[in-house]
Design a protein around this motif. Sequence first.
Motif, PDB file in Angstrom:
ATOM      1  N   TYR A  14       0.826  -1.197   0.000  1.00 13.45           N
ATOM      2  CA  TYR A  14       0.000   0.000   0.000  1.00 13.45           C
ATOM      3  C   TYR A  14       0.865   1.252   0.000  1.00 13.45           C
ATOM      4  O   TYR A  14       0.506   2.262  -0.607  1.00 13.45           O
ATOM      5  CB  TYR A  14      -0.970   0.002   1.187  1.00 13.45           C
ATOM      6  CG  TYR A  14      -0.325   0.300   2.517  1.00 13.45           C
ATOM      7  CD1 TYR A  14      -0.260   1.602   2.996  1.00 13.45           C
ATOM      8  CD2 TYR A  14       0.226  -0.708   3.288  1.00 13.45           C
ATOM      9  CE1 TYR A  14       0.343   1.873   4.214  1.00 13.45           C
ATOM     10  CE2 TYR A  14       0.818  -0.449   4.498  1.00 13.45           C
ATOM     11  CZ  TYR A  14       0.886   0.852   4.961  1.00 13.45           C
ATOM     12  OH  TYR A  14       1.478   1.135   6.151  1.00 13.45           O
ATOM     13  N   GLU A  15       2.035   1.198   0.677  1.00 14.23           N
ATOM     14  CA  GLU A  15       2.932   2.348   0.680  1.00 14.23           C
ATOM     15  C   GLU A  15       3.495   2.607  -0.713  1.00 14.23           C
ATOM     16  O   GLU A  15       3.581   3.751  -1.169  1.00 14.23           O
ATOM     17  CB  GLU A  15       4.070   2.134   1.676  1.00 14.23           C
ATOM     18  CG  GLU A  15       3.611   2.136   3.125  1.00 14.23           C
ATOM     19  CD  GLU A  15       4.715   1.743   4.085  1.00 14.23           C
ATOM     20  OE1 GLU A  15       5.823   1.399   3.628  1.00 14.23           O
ATOM     21  OE2 GLU A  15       4.449   1.777   5.298  1.00 14.23           O
ATOM     22  N   GLN A  16       3.862   1.535  -1.395  1.00 18.68           N
ATOM     23  CA  GLN A  16       4.364   1.658  -2.757  1.00 18.68           C
ATOM     24  C   GLN A  16       3.287   2.215  -3.682  1.00 18.68           C
ATOM     25  O   GLN A  16       3.546   3.093  -4.502  1.00 18.68           O
ATOM     26  CB  GLN A  16       4.798   0.273  -3.263  1.00 18.68           C
ATOM     27  CG  GLN A  16       6.179   0.224  -3.776  1.00 18.68           C
ATOM     28  CD  GLN A  16       6.547  -1.203  -4.184  1.00 18.68           C
ATOM     29  OE1 GLN A  16       5.802  -2.159  -3.975  1.00 18.68           O
ATOM     30  NE2 GLN A  16       7.701  -1.340  -4.770  1.00 18.68           N
ATOM     31  N   LEU A  21       0.889   6.834  -6.726  1.00 16.49           N
ATOM     32  CA  LEU A  21      -0.232   7.737  -6.994  1.00 16.49           C
ATOM     33  C   LEU A  21       0.146   9.193  -6.739  1.00 16.49           C
ATOM     34  O   LEU A  21      -0.245  10.086  -7.510  1.00 16.49           O
ATOM     35  CB  LEU A  21      -1.445   7.353  -6.139  1.00 16.49           C
ATOM     36  CG  LEU A  21      -2.168   6.074  -6.535  1.00 16.49           C
ATOM     37  CD1 LEU A  21      -3.309   5.795  -5.577  1.00 16.49           C
ATOM     38  CD2 LEU A  21      -2.673   6.146  -7.962  1.00 16.49           C
ATOM     39  N   LEU A  22       0.891   9.441  -5.681  1.00 13.78           N
ATOM     40  CA  LEU A  22       1.330  10.810  -5.401  1.00 13.78           C
ATOM     41  C   LEU A  22       2.231  11.330  -6.518  1.00 13.78           C
ATOM     42  O   LEU A  22       2.120  12.491  -6.925  1.00 13.78           O
ATOM     43  CB  LEU A  22       2.050  10.882  -4.057  1.00 13.78           C
ATOM     44  CG  LEU A  22       1.169  10.748  -2.830  1.00 13.78           C
ATOM     45  CD1 LEU A  22       2.010  10.643  -1.573  1.00 13.78           C
ATOM     46  CD2 LEU A  22       0.193  11.909  -2.734  1.00 13.78           C
TER      47      LEU A  22
END
Length: 96
Positions: A14-16, A21-22
């Motif tokens: 999820y961090e990746q 997305l950012l």
Amino acid sequence: MDDPDPHDDTSADYEQFETELLAQDRDVNGVNTADIDDTTAKSQINELLDADVVTPVPEDRVLVHEPSGTAFDSPTQLAVFHRGWTVACDADEEAE
């Protein structure tokens, strides 16, 4: 106790995904100012003058960007600033 299989660990997925997305958001919201040459800048400034967005101050040899109140002595700097300012205002409106 056995060590967990690193291939089964999905805790960082999820961090990746969020980082990706950012980065995409920054790319979409980014403004490219490298394509503003003197001719393009002068053309854009003329349009802004006609639209009363920019006011010339001949005695100070500057152009004032009326919405922000910022003065510039270079048409190219003003054109780059206005392009970025417009993108920022559009982003603010979308966020509301």
